[in-house]
Design a protein around this motif. Structure first.
Motif, PDB file in Angstrom:
ATOM      1  N   PHE A  16      73.730  18.160  89.071  1.00 12.77           N
ATOM      2  CA  PHE A  16      72.538  18.259  89.205  1.00 12.77           C
ATOM      3  C   PHE A  16      71.574  18.505  87.854  1.00 12.77           C
ATOM      4  CE2 PHE A  16      74.376  18.849  93.323  1.00 12.77           C
ATOM      5  CZ  PHE A  16      74.933  17.375  93.815  1.00 12.77           C
ATOM      6  N   ARG A  17      72.129  19.471  87.447  1.00  7.44           N
ATOM      7  CA  ARG A  17      70.813  19.950  85.674  1.00  7.44           C
ATOM      8  C   ARG A  17      70.901  19.180  85.233  1.00  7.44           C
ATOM      9  NH1 ARG A  17      68.730  24.848  83.303  1.00  7.44           N
ATOM     10  NH2 ARG A  17      68.094  23.924  81.904  1.00  7.44           N
ATOM     11  N   THR A  18      72.365  17.952  85.048  1.00  6.06           N
ATOM     12  CA  THR A  18      72.487  17.318  83.427  1.00  6.06           C
ATOM     13  C   THR A  18      71.655  15.899  83.592  1.00  6.06           C
ATOM     14  OG1 THR A  18      74.781  17.759  82.878  1.00  6.06           O
ATOM     15  CG2 THR A  18      73.351  15.424  81.869  1.00  6.06           C
ATOM     16  N   LEU A  19      71.934  16.165  85.357  1.00  9.38           N
ATOM     17  CA  LEU A  19      70.481  14.290  86.002  1.00  9.38           C
ATOM     18  C   LEU A  19      69.121  15.215  85.675  1.00  9.38           C
ATOM     19  CD1 LEU A  19      70.096  11.916  87.351  1.00  9.38           C
ATOM     20  CD2 LEU A  19      70.429  12.753  89.536  1.00  9.38           C
ATOM     21  N   ARG A  20      69.129  16.197  85.954  1.00  7.55           N
ATOM     22  CA  ARG A  20      67.788  16.677  86.166  1.00  7.55           C
ATOM     23  C   ARG A  20      67.176  16.503  83.832  1.00  7.55           C
ATOM     24  NH1 ARG A  20      65.014  20.206  82.428  1.00  7.55           N
ATOM     25  NH2 ARG A  20      63.349  20.581  83.025  1.00  7.55           N
ATOM     26  N   ASP A  21      67.580  17.027  83.745  1.00  9.08           N
ATOM     27  CA  ASP A  21      67.689  16.703  82.023  1.00  9.08           C
ATOM     28  C   ASP A  21      67.604  15.243  81.460  1.00  9.08           C
ATOM     29  OD1 ASP A  21      67.930  19.286  82.073  1.00  9.08           O
ATOM     30  OD2 ASP A  21      69.959  19.956  81.312  1.00  9.08           O
ATOM     31  N   GLY A  70      57.210  16.153  90.355  1.00 10.55           N
ATOM     32  CA  GLY A  70      58.059  17.592  90.073  1.00 10.55           C
ATOM     33  C   GLY A  70      60.079  16.782  90.389  1.00 10.55           C
ATOM     34  N   VAL A  71      60.445  17.192  89.118  1.00  6.61           N
ATOM     35  CA  VAL A  71      61.803  17.823  89.123  1.00  6.61           C
ATOM     36  C   VAL A  71      62.369  18.551  89.330  1.00  6.61           C
ATOM     37  CG1 VAL A  71      63.602  15.987  87.855  1.00  6.61           C
ATOM     38  CG2 VAL A  71      61.533  15.374  87.569  1.00  6.61           C
ATOM     39  N   ASN A  72      62.823  18.694  90.773  1.00  2.26           N
ATOM     40  CA  ASN A  72      63.395  20.186  90.612  1.00  2.26           C
ATOM     41  C   ASN A  72      64.915  20.534  91.248  1.00  2.26           C
ATOM     42  OD1 ASN A  72      60.437  20.765  91.110  1.00  2.26           O
ATOM     43  ND2 ASN A  72      60.977  21.895  92.934  1.00  2.26           N
ATOM     44  N   VAL A  73      65.944  21.178  90.415  1.00  3.15           N
ATOM     45  CA  VAL A  73      66.631  21.744  90.666  1.00  3.15           C
ATOM     46  C   VAL A  73      67.466  23.085  91.223  1.00  3.15           C
ATOM     47  CG1 VAL A  73      68.167  20.116  89.457  1.00  3.15           C
ATOM     48  CG2 VAL A  73      67.776  22.664  88.362  1.00  3.15           C
ATOM     49  N   MET A 123      63.807  10.942  95.124  1.00  3.67           N
ATOM     50  CA  MET A 123      65.298  11.034  95.299  1.00  3.67           C
ATOM     51  C   MET A 123      65.552  12.601  95.546  1.00  3.67           C
ATOM     52  SD  MET A 123      67.934  11.664  93.120  1.00  3.67           S
ATOM     53  CE  MET A 123      67.173  11.751  91.225  1.00  3.67           C
ATOM     54  N   ASN A 124      66.581  12.781  95.687  1.00  2.00           N
ATOM     55  CA  ASN A 124      67.591  13.640  95.969  1.00  2.00           C
ATOM     56  C   ASN A 124      69.102  13.301  96.291  1.00  2.00           C
ATOM     57  OD1 ASN A 124      68.700  14.992  98.613  1.00  2.00           O
ATOM     58  ND2 ASN A 124      66.717  13.806  99.280  1.00  2.00           N
ATOM     59  N   THR A 125      70.185  14.227  95.473  1.00  2.00           N
ATOM     60  CA  THR A 125      70.981  14.258  95.674  1.00  2.00           C
ATOM     61  C   THR A 125      71.797  15.525  96.386  1.00  2.00           C
ATOM     62  OG1 THR A 125      72.019  14.087  93.824  1.00  2.00           O
ATOM     63  CG2 THR A 125      71.835  13.141  95.060  1.00  2.00           C
ATOM     64  N   ARG A 126      72.767  16.485  96.954  1.00  2.00           N
ATOM     65  CA  ARG A 126      72.429  18.238  97.172  1.00  2.00           C
ATOM     66  C   ARG A 126      74.344  17.825  97.364  1.00  2.00           C
ATOM     67  NH1 ARG A 126      69.808  15.576 100.581  1.00  2.00           N
ATOM     68  NH2 ARG A 126      69.868  15.055 103.112  1.00  2.00           N
ATOM     69  N   MET A 127      74.857  19.125  97.322  1.00  2.00           N
ATOM     70  CA  MET A 127      75.982  19.557  98.238  1.00  2.00           C
ATOM     71  C   MET A 127      76.207  20.980  98.390  1.00  2.00           C
ATOM     72  SD  MET A 127      79.529  20.944  96.045  1.00  2.00           S
ATOM     73  CE  MET A 127      81.201  21.792  96.919  1.00  2.00           C
ATOM     74  N   ASP A 214      83.528  11.527  97.068  1.00  5.20           N
ATOM     75  CA  ASP A 214      82.358  12.149  97.666  1.00  5.20           C
ATOM     76  C   ASP A 214      81.413  12.395  96.215  1.00  5.20           C
ATOM     77  OD1 ASP A 214      83.078  10.782  99.967  1.00  5.20           O
ATOM     78  OD2 ASP A 214      83.632  12.842 100.925  1.00  5.20           O
ATOM     79  N   PHE A 215      81.868  12.905  95.407  1.00  2.66           N
ATOM     80  CA  PHE A 215      81.147  13.388  93.843  1.00  2.66           C
ATOM     81  C   PHE A 215      80.692  12.446  93.742  1.00  2.66           C
ATOM     82  CE2 PHE A 215      81.545  15.856  90.320  1.00  2.66           C
ATOM     83  CZ  PHE A 215      79.576  16.371  90.111  1.00  2.66           C
ATOM     84  N   ALA A 216      82.168  11.489  93.283  1.00  2.00           N
ATOM     85  CA  ALA A 216      81.898  10.263  92.416  1.00  2.00           C
ATOM     86  C   ALA A 216      80.826   9.789  93.014  1.00  2.00           C
ATOM     87  CB  ALA A 216      83.285  10.158  91.838  1.00  2.00           C
ATOM     88  N   PHE A 217      80.006   8.992  94.303  1.00  2.00           N
ATOM     89  CA  PHE A 217      79.892   8.515  94.809  1.00  2.00           C
ATOM     90  C   PHE A 217      78.757   9.703  94.791  1.00  2.00           C
ATOM     91  CE2 PHE A 217      77.046   7.869  98.781  1.00  2.00           C
ATOM     92  CZ  PHE A 217      76.631   6.893  98.268  1.00  2.00           C
ATOM     93  N   THR A 218      77.736  10.659  95.185  1.00  4.18           N
ATOM     94  CA  THR A 218      77.146  11.188  94.933  1.00  4.18           C
ATOM     95  C   THR A 218      76.599  11.221  93.115  1.00  4.18           C
ATOM     96  OG1 THR A 218      77.377  12.563  96.686  1.00  4.18           O
ATOM     97  CG2 THR A 218      75.687  13.668  94.732  1.00  4.18           C
ATOM     98  N   GLN A 219      77.246  11.121  92.612  1.00  2.00           N
ATOM     99  CA  GLN A 219      76.518  10.826  91.270  1.00  2.00           C
ATOM    100  C   GLN A 219      76.567   9.656  90.521  1.00  2.00           C
ATOM    101  OE1 GLN A 219      81.214  12.799  89.684  1.00  2.00           O
ATOM    102  NE2 GLN A 219      79.614  13.316  88.164  1.00  2.00           N
ATOM    103  N   ALA A 220      77.057   8.745  91.849  1.00  2.00           N
ATOM    104  CA  ALA A 220      76.670   7.146  91.002  1.00  2.00           C
ATOM    105  C   ALA A 220      75.369   6.723  91.771  1.00  2.00           C
ATOM    106  CB  ALA A 220      77.577   6.007  91.769  1.00  2.00           C
ATOM    107  N   VAL A 221      75.094   7.881  93.086  1.00  2.00           N
ATOM    108  CA  VAL A 221      73.863   7.538  93.513  1.00  2.00           C
ATOM    109  C   VAL A 221      72.309   8.250  92.252  1.00  2.00           C
ATOM    110  CG1 VAL A 221      71.949   8.105  95.578  1.00  2.00           C
ATOM    111  CG2 VAL A 221      74.574   7.527  96.039  1.00  2.00           C
ATOM    112  N   GLY A 222      72.672   9.744  92.065  1.00  2.00           N
ATOM    113  CA  GLY A 222      72.000   9.720  91.288  1.00  2.00           C
ATOM    114  C   GLY A 222      71.791   9.098  89.245  1.00  2.00           C
TER     115      GLY A 222
END
Length: 291
Positions: A16-21, A70-73, A123-127, A214-222
């Motif tokens: 999530f931090r990498t995607l934010r960057d 805003g882009v929050n992590v 947009m948001n993704t989360r665990m 499920d993590f891979a899918f969430t990464q794909a969405v991001g």
């Protein structure tokens, strides 16, 4: 007893931090490449949660392209209160009354644009983890004040591409979920033109393969977000607009604010669990109107 999900939590929070960057760099590049005057830059502020954890709130105001974005992590942990425990139990999570610990990490983004022809976007993704269950959630939806059919089609196509690579059933299911979730009942209409939304994604119980999938899918969405949104901004950013266009944009922002304050789960959860209120409410537009 050690938590077998500790390494997975670390991986998710790092992603999530990498995607934010990546998103922050892309948005600042849009500021550099379009418009006149001084390009906008993100102001980054650490956030804290009283019971544990925090994050980064990155907000740009008054840019050439972005009026406010805003882009929050965050990565937070602690103990859920009685109200939140009941909400978890209602979602089918057992044992929260015995062990109400939780951990959550994610990225949340909302952009309000200068030009009314450029669509606002979320947009948001989360665990989310408890000792009794874990799941992923997220999605993205487009919120134009002045809709262009080709922009809507492009955004949905990118979301579908991300879904189809993992399960052909995901896009129709999660599109329908977004249509239902981002509906404003008291106005009798959607807040935008939709996208995808999913929650409680745990496709295989506690198995390792399920978490990885499920993590891979969430990464794909991001990862689909920038290809879905940036071309629309580049296409519309120089379009001339009128006072009537601006008025339509401000009224649409009012609808967006109503939804986020009254119905949005993330807003409610963040405020109820003691996260930084400014970070929780960064989704609100800088200026809005009501008729």
């Amino acid at each position: 007893m050690s938590d077998p999900y500790e390494a997975r939590k670390t991986r998710a929070a790092s992603w999530f931090r990498t995607l934010r960057d990546r998103i922050v760099a892309s948005f600042e590049a849009l500021e550099d490449n379009h418009g006149t005057g001084t390009p906008g830059r993100f102001e980054v502020t650490p956030t804290t949660r009283a019971d544990g954890g925090g994050g980064l709130m990155s907000v740009m105001r008054g840019g050439r392209v972005f009026e406010k974005v805003g882009v929050n992590v965050s990565e937070v942990h602690g103990t859920l209160g009685e109200r939140a425990q009941k909400a978890m139990a209602a979602r089918g999570v057992p044992g929260m009354d015995r062990d109400p610990r939780f951990w959550a990490s994610g990225i949340s983004l909302v952009a309000h644009m200068v030009n009314p022809h450029c669509p606002a976007v979320h947009m948001n993704t989360r665990m989310f983890w408890t000792p009794h269950a874990w799941w992923f959630g997220g999605g993205a939806d487009l919120n134009p004040a002045l809709e262009y059919a080709e922009d809507t089609a492009h955004f949905h196509a990118e979301m579908q591409r991300a879904c189809d690579a993992h399960d052909p059933a995901y896009y129709p299911r999660f599109k329908a979920w977004a249509d239902e979730y981002f509906f404003v009942p008291h106005r009798g209409r959607a807040r935008g033109v939709g996208g995808i939304f999913y929650d409680d994604l745990n496709t295989g119980g506690t198995t390792s393969d399920s978490w990885e999938a499920d993590f891979a899918f969430t990464q794909a969405v991001g990862s689909a977000f920038l290809p879905a949104f940036v071309p629309l901004t580049e296409r519309r950013v120089a379009t001339p607009f009128t006072e009537a266009d601006r008025e339509a944009q401000l009224i649409h922002r009012g609808l967006y604010a109503e939804y986020n304050l009254v119905y949005d789960r993330g807003t409610k959860f963040g405020l109820e669990t003691g996260h930084d209120a400014n970070a929780v409410l960064m989704s609100l537009p800088p200026i809005a109107k009501w008729t």
